[in-house]
Structure formats: structure tokens, C-alpha cells
Design a protein around this motif. Structure first.
Motif, PDB file in Angstrom:
ATOM      1  N   GLU A 104       0.837  -1.194   0.000  1.00  0.00           N
ATOM      2  CA  GLU A 104       0.000   0.000   0.000  1.00  0.00           C
ATOM      3  C   GLU A 104       0.874   1.245   0.000  1.00  0.00           C
ATOM      4  O   GLU A 104       1.914   1.278   0.671  1.00  0.00           O
ATOM      5  CB  GLU A 104      -0.908   0.030   1.232  1.00  0.00           C
ATOM      6  N   VAL A 105       0.422   2.253  -0.739  1.00  0.00           N
ATOM      7  CA  VAL A 105       1.093   3.550  -0.760  1.00  0.00           C
ATOM      8  C   VAL A 105       0.029   4.626  -0.564  1.00  0.00           C
ATOM      9  O   VAL A 105      -1.012   4.618  -1.230  1.00  0.00           O
ATOM     10  CB  VAL A 105       1.853   3.780  -2.078  1.00  0.00           C
ATOM     11  N   ILE A 106       0.290   5.546   0.348  1.00  0.00           N
ATOM     12  CA  ILE A 106      -0.682   6.599   0.676  1.00  0.00           C
ATOM     13  C   ILE A 106      -0.498   7.785  -0.250  1.00  0.00           C
ATOM     14  O   ILE A 106       0.626   8.289  -0.429  1.00  0.00           O
ATOM     15  CB  ILE A 106      -0.513   7.035   2.144  1.00  0.00           C
ATOM     16  N   ILE A 107      -1.607   8.216  -0.846  1.00  0.00           N
ATOM     17  CA  ILE A 107      -1.622   9.369  -1.751  1.00  0.00           C
ATOM     18  C   ILE A 107      -2.895  10.174  -1.492  1.00  0.00           C
ATOM     19  O   ILE A 107      -3.835   9.673  -0.874  1.00  0.00           O
ATOM     20  CB  ILE A 107      -1.586   8.941  -3.239  1.00  0.00           C
ATOM     21  N   PRO A 108      -2.961  11.402  -1.977  1.00  0.00           N
ATOM     22  CA  PRO A 108      -4.245  12.103  -1.946  1.00  0.00           C
ATOM     23  C   PRO A 108      -5.165  11.561  -3.023  1.00  0.00           C
ATOM     24  O   PRO A 108      -4.710  11.134  -4.087  1.00  0.00           O
ATOM     25  CB  PRO A 108      -3.858  13.563  -2.231  1.00  0.00           C
ATOM     26  N   SER A 109      -6.438  11.559  -2.743  1.00  0.00           N
ATOM     27  CA  SER A 109      -7.421  11.279  -3.803  1.00  0.00           C
ATOM     28  C   SER A 109      -7.592  12.502  -4.704  1.00  0.00           C
ATOM     29  O   SER A 109      -7.901  12.362  -5.885  1.00  0.00           O
ATOM     30  CB  SER A 109      -8.764  10.894  -3.185  1.00  0.00           C
ATOM     31  N   TYR A 110      -7.361  13.677  -4.118  1.00  0.00           N
ATOM     32  CA  TYR A 110      -7.559  14.919  -4.873  1.00  0.00           C
ATOM     33  C   TYR A 110      -6.288  15.230  -5.658  1.00  0.00           C
ATOM     34  O   TYR A 110      -5.437  16.024  -5.247  1.00  0.00           O
ATOM     35  CB  TYR A 110      -7.937  16.067  -3.938  1.00  0.00           C
ATOM     36  N   THR A 111      -6.163  14.550  -6.802  1.00  0.00           N
ATOM     37  CA  THR A 111      -5.018  14.694  -7.682  1.00  0.00           C
ATOM     38  C   THR A 111      -5.422  14.153  -9.048  1.00  0.00           C
ATOM     39  O   THR A 111      -6.456  13.483  -9.182  1.00  0.00           O
ATOM     40  CB  THR A 111      -3.795  13.915  -7.145  1.00  0.00           C
ATOM     41  N   PHE A 112      -4.616  14.424 -10.058  1.00  0.00           N
ATOM     42  CA  PHE A 112      -4.864  13.818 -11.367  1.00  0.00           C
ATOM     43  C   PHE A 112      -4.720  12.304 -11.225  1.00  0.00           C
ATOM     44  O   PHE A 112      -3.853  11.794 -10.507  1.00  0.00           O
ATOM     45  CB  PHE A 112      -3.880  14.363 -12.396  1.00  0.00           C
ATOM     46  N   VAL A 113      -5.548  11.579 -11.945  1.00  0.00           N
ATOM     47  CA  VAL A 113      -5.670  10.137 -11.733  1.00  0.00           C
ATOM     48  C   VAL A 113      -4.377   9.384 -12.043  1.00  0.00           C
ATOM     49  O   VAL A 113      -4.197   8.242 -11.582  1.00  0.00           O
ATOM     50  CB  VAL A 113      -6.853   9.588 -12.561  1.00  0.00           C
ATOM     51  N   ALA A 114      -3.449   9.972 -12.768  1.00  0.00           N
ATOM     52  CA  ALA A 114      -2.188   9.287 -13.068  1.00  0.00           C
ATOM     53  C   ALA A 114      -1.435   8.921 -11.795  1.00  0.00           C
ATOM     54  O   ALA A 114      -0.711   7.909 -11.774  1.00  0.00           O
ATOM     55  CB  ALA A 114      -1.303  10.152 -13.959  1.00  0.00           C
ATOM     56  N   THR A 115      -1.565   9.717 -10.742  1.00  0.00           N
ATOM     57  CA  THR A 115      -0.880   9.398  -9.483  1.00  0.00           C
ATOM     58  C   THR A 115      -1.341   8.050  -8.952  1.00  0.00           C
ATOM     59  O   THR A 115      -0.521   7.230  -8.521  1.00  0.00           O
ATOM     60  CB  THR A 115      -1.136  10.492  -8.430  1.00  0.00           C
ATOM     61  N   ALA A 116      -2.639   7.809  -8.996  1.00  0.00           N
ATOM     62  CA  ALA A 116      -3.184   6.523  -8.547  1.00  0.00           C
ATOM     63  C   ALA A 116      -2.899   5.417  -9.549  1.00  0.00           C
ATOM     64  O   ALA A 116      -2.516   4.294  -9.176  1.00  0.00           O
ATOM     65  CB  ALA A 116      -4.687   6.653  -8.313  1.00  0.00           C
ATOM     66  N   HIS A 117      -3.076   5.714 -10.836  1.00  0.00           N
ATOM     67  CA  HIS A 117      -2.861   4.694 -11.867  1.00  0.00           C
ATOM     68  C   HIS A 117      -1.435   4.157 -11.848  1.00  0.00           C
ATOM     69  O   HIS A 117      -1.212   2.968 -12.088  1.00  0.00           O
ATOM     70  CB  HIS A 117      -3.132   5.294 -13.249  1.00  0.00           C
ATOM     71  N   ALA A 118      -0.454   5.031 -11.603  1.00  0.00           N
ATOM     72  CA  ALA A 118       0.947   4.598 -11.624  1.00  0.00           C
ATOM     73  C   ALA A 118       1.214   3.531 -10.572  1.00  0.00           C
ATOM     74  O   ALA A 118       2.116   2.698 -10.738  1.00  0.00           O
ATOM     75  CB  ALA A 118       1.873   5.801 -11.411  1.00  0.00           C
ATOM     76  N   LEU A 119       0.436   3.539  -9.496  1.00  0.00           N
ATOM     77  CA  LEU A 119       0.529   2.494  -8.471  1.00  0.00           C
ATOM     78  C   LEU A 119      -0.303   1.270  -8.862  1.00  0.00           C
ATOM     79  O   LEU A 119       0.209   0.140  -8.890  1.00  0.00           O
ATOM     80  CB  LEU A 119       0.042   3.039  -7.130  1.00  0.00           C
ATOM     81  N   HIS A 120      -1.568   1.496  -9.158  1.00  0.00           N
ATOM     82  CA  HIS A 120      -2.486   0.395  -9.440  1.00  0.00           C
ATOM     83  C   HIS A 120      -2.006  -0.431 -10.625  1.00  0.00           C
ATOM     84  O   HIS A 120      -2.163  -1.663 -10.648  1.00  0.00           O
ATOM     85  CB  HIS A 120      -3.874   0.972  -9.696  1.00  0.00           C
ATOM     86  N   TRP A 121      -1.400   0.226 -11.621  1.00  0.00           N
ATOM     87  CA  TRP A 121      -0.879  -0.435 -12.818  1.00  0.00           C
ATOM     88  C   TRP A 121       0.198  -1.458 -12.443  1.00  0.00           C
ATOM     89  O   TRP A 121       0.429  -2.415 -13.185  1.00  0.00           O
ATOM     90  CB  TRP A 121      -0.304   0.625 -13.755  1.00  0.00           C
ATOM     91  N   GLN A 122       0.844  -1.235 -11.282  1.00  0.00           N
ATOM     92  CA  GLN A 122       1.928  -2.117 -10.843  1.00  0.00           C
ATOM     93  C   GLN A 122       1.512  -2.982  -9.659  1.00  0.00           C
ATOM     94  O   GLN A 122       2.359  -3.456  -8.892  1.00  0.00           O
ATOM     95  CB  GLN A 122       3.157  -1.280 -10.480  1.00  0.00           C
ATOM     96  N   ALA A 123       0.189  -3.186  -9.528  1.00  0.00           N
ATOM     97  CA  ALA A 123      -0.378  -4.057  -8.483  1.00  0.00           C
ATOM     98  C   ALA A 123      -0.052  -3.562  -7.081  1.00  0.00           C
ATOM     99  O   ALA A 123       0.091  -4.358  -6.140  1.00  0.00           O
ATOM    100  CB  ALA A 123       0.087  -5.501  -8.670  1.00  0.00           C
TER     101      ALA A 123
END
Length: 398
Positions: A104-123
Motif C-alpha cells: 500500500e502507498v498513501i496518496i491524496p485522492s484529490y489529484t490527477f488520476v495518473a498518481t493513482a494509476h501509476a501504483l495500481h498499474w503495478q499491483a
């Protein structure tokens, strides 16, 4: 003349609701006015670089222009290393992998979705922490609440170019033995309390997308003072090759091209002009909104070297969408960045259906924010027209 009566260069005056395009009147602009258009430096200088690229027949694979751009960006940000990439998302993915993030990595939800995708894309699971409603950046207390035994890192985001709480996040990372990096896509050249973006956390990721204040057509980079991390990312962006026929690290193709670097070198020279243009328009917005109740323009601290890439306002959530619709009808493509937050987008809404219960400030801000057009190509009279539409829709001011 009041802003709601402004008429510039033959544009229609907006004196009453019947003058709004959403109510059937002609739009204020024939062509779409976007939030941002590409900043373009000197054409002749770019073409000179293109001629040299053509003569050298060196188009990619760490050409001399990429090396020059990396050095100049590193120098500008006061860091030892700049690792140029083909885009900011690949730069995020490579930085995440180079740091060994997992779980798990903690990030803001209030950001462009690439921040989340860059993690989710790598499981890797993105865990969304709430923001400070005053800054729109991560709230350190919210970050603490989201730490679990599976947490391996934190990615802060310098939203709108205003730095995240770097000292507080570093203290949390140190206390819990977590990796800390920053998504600095908005923050090219910006600083925090006299320290330029680039040396916060283990590394910071820049975006050079076409509509950023500084662009390379398309591109990105990771900047860092960490020698080992830089070396790993240099290998990873080129399939793990070290020399000829010698692969020593897993990798991908994240290389920046010479033509992109050429655009970057030209735009670096023009960057002060781009920022001056942004600031002039920001100041005009501040003047235009001064007499309008219910429009809260976010402020920048000049001491932090803002690039004024974004003109961001908050309005009453119950009127936000009506205002956006009214502006769109005038062909002014205002945007609801970054609504509804990553947690509200389909891939993450399905993974974390109750995330919003932990994100009240994110929900509040995402429902109120509008990002308005700016930049060198902003049409004459656009700011005054936007102010007039705001006054009409919000029913505010005198």
C-alpha cells in the motif's frame, strides 16, 4: 462600467440572464477557449535544433540534447540528477518501481488520476488520505490515520504548484520507515520556504506535458540527489541496458526523444516570459473577482516562486455545475479539476466503495473547485466575460 456590463472588441455585453448563451444568446467566443494551450518558445531556435538533429541522425537513445536538457533542469532545481523520460506517467511508474514500493502507498485522492494509476498499474494499492481544505494538499494527520502494516510509502502531490507539507510528511516517513516521494507535475521551478522543488523526499517527478507551463511536446523527468536511485532509473528507462548487449536490470522504454529535448531547451529560455504572462492574467482575474461575492480565488505566495499555471476558484457547491455549464455555453471550457477525486472514479470506486467516508475534505473541495483558462493565448476580454458570467449565475456582488 461594471464587469457584468463589460463589452470588449465587439463581444457581447452581459447585462442580464437573457444575455447568457445557456439561455439562448450567442456564445461570447466562436472558438473553444481551453484552460491551457501549449506555451511555445522561439520557432527559429527550435528549427535550428531540428536541423542539427536531422544532420546527426540521432533521434533517441540518450542524445546530446537530452543530456543538455537534463543538466539544465537539474541545475535549475538545485539537484544532482535529472532523469528525463518520455512522459510524466512513465516517470512516476519508474520512480515507484525504483523505490521498491509495494503493498500500500498513501496518496491524496484529490489529484490527477495518473498518481493513482501509476501504483495500481503495478499491483500496488493506492490508499487515499484526506487533504487540508485550505491548501488542497495532503493533511499529515490524515496520512497518519491511513498507515497499516502493509504501507511502504507516501506520495505527496504539490497541487497547483503549491508545495505539500514536506517537512511533516518526511517526519511521518522517518517515524514509520516509509519511502517518501513527490508528484511535482504542477510545480516546475516552484519552491517551499526558499528551497526549490527537487530535493524533497527520495525523488520528485515532473511532467512536461504539452499544456504544462514548461513542455517538451510530451515528456517528464525524475529529479533527485540520490546517486543510486538515479542510476537505477537510468537503467530502467532503457530496458536495463548498461552498455551494449548487457542487461543488468529489469526495465522498460521510458526514453525521451531528441526532438522533445529540443522543444524543452527552447522553452526553458522562454520560461520567464511564460510565467510573467500567467501572473499578469492571474492578477487580472484577482481584480475582476474582487467585487464578486462567492468566488474564492486561491492565492499564491510570491516567496515560493509560483508558476501561476492554474487559476483556481472555489464557489458554492450547489452552484458550481450551473456555473461550469454557463461558461461552457459561452465556449469557455472551464474544468472541474479534480472532481470527483480518484476515489470517485470507476476503477477506484469499485475497489474502495466506502472511501469517501474517510475523505470529507476531499469531497468538499472537489465539489467546489473550478479551474479557469489562462496563458499567453487567452483571448482579449475572456477574463471579464468569465467574471460577468460568474456574477450572473452566482447572483453575487454589486
Amino acid at each position: 462600467m461594471k464587469f457584468n456590463e463589460m463589452k470588449t472588441n465587439g463581444m457581447k455585453a452581459i447585462r442580464s440572464a437573457s444575455d447568457l448563451a445557456i439561455n439562448g444568446a450567442p456564445p461570447a467566443f466562436k472558438d473553444i477557449v481551453h484552460v491551457g494551450r501549449p506555451n511555445l518558445g522561439d520557432r527559429d531556435a527550435l528549427l535550428q535544433h531540428v536541423g542539427q538533429i536531422y544532420d546527426r541522425r540521432w533521434l533517441s537513445n540518450h542524445g546530446p540534447l537530452v543530456h543538455e536538457l537534463e543538466k539544465r533542469i537539474a541545475d535549475k532545481h538545485g539537484v544532482k540528477h535529472c532523469v528525463a523520460m518520455c512522459n510524466g506517467t512513465i516517470a512516476l511508474e519508474i520512480a515507484i518501481r525504483a523505490l521498491g514500493l509495494e503493498g500500500e502507498v498513501i496518496i491524496p485522492s484529490y489529484t490527477f488520476v495518473a498518481t493513482a494509476h501509476a501504483l495500481h498499474w503495478q499491483a500496488i494499492t493506492p490508499v487515499f488520505a484526506d487533504i487540508d481544505p485550505a491548501t488542497h494538499n495532503l493533511d499529515p494527520d490524515a496520512v497518519r490515520r491511513m498507515i497499516t502494516p502493509r504501507t511502504s510509502g507516501i506520495i505527496g502531490v504539490h497541487l497547483w504548484g503549491r508545495c505539500a507539507p514536506v517537512a511533516e510528511l518526511q517526519a511521518i516517513a522517518d517515524e514509520h520507515d516509509l519511502q517518501l516521494m513527490f508528484d511535482a507535475a504542477h510545480a516546475f521551478g516552484c519552491s517551499d520556504r526558499g528551497k526549490t522543488v527537487g530535493s524533497f523526499g527520495r525523488c520528485e517527478v515532473l511532467s512536461f506535458h504539452a499544456t504544462k507551463v514548461f513542455n517538451t511536446f510530451e515528456g517528464g523527468a525524475v529529479i533527485t540527489n540520490d546517486d543510486q536511485l538515479a542510476e537505477a532509473m537510468q537503467l530502467m528507462r532503457n530496458f536495463g541496458f548498461k552498455g551494449f548487449d548487457n542487461v543488468i536490470h529489469p526495465g522498460t522504454n521510458g526514453k525521451m526523444t531528441e526532438i522533445s529535448a529540443a522543444m524543452g531547451l527552447v522553452n526553458l529560455e522562454a520560461l520567464p516570459d511564460f510565467i510573467d504572462a500567467n501572473k499578469a492574467r492571474y492578477d487580472r482575474y484577482a481584480d475582476a473577482f474582487a467585487g464578486i461575492d462567492g468566488v474564492d480565488l486561491i492565492r499564491y505566495d510570491q516567496a515560493d516562486a509560483p508558476n501561476y499555471q492554474y487559476v483556481v476558484v472555489e464557489v458554492d457547491a450547489s452552484k458550481r455545475d450551473a456555473l461550469v455549464d454557463a461558461l461552457h455555453a459561452e465556449n469557455i471550457l472551464a474544468r472541474k479539476y479534480f472532481w470527483p477525486g480518484c476515489h470517485g472514479m470507476k476503477p477506484y470506486r469499485e475497489l474502495f466503495p466506502h472511501a469517501r467516508l474517510m475523505l470529507p475534505n476531499t469531497e468538499h473541495v472537489a465539489a467546489r473547485v473550478i479551474v479557469l483558462p489562462t496563458g499567453e493565448t487567452l483571448p482579449e476580454g475572456c477574463i471579464e466575460t468569465i467574471a460577468a458570467v460568474c456574477r450572473m449565475v452566482l447572483g453575487a456582488g454589486g
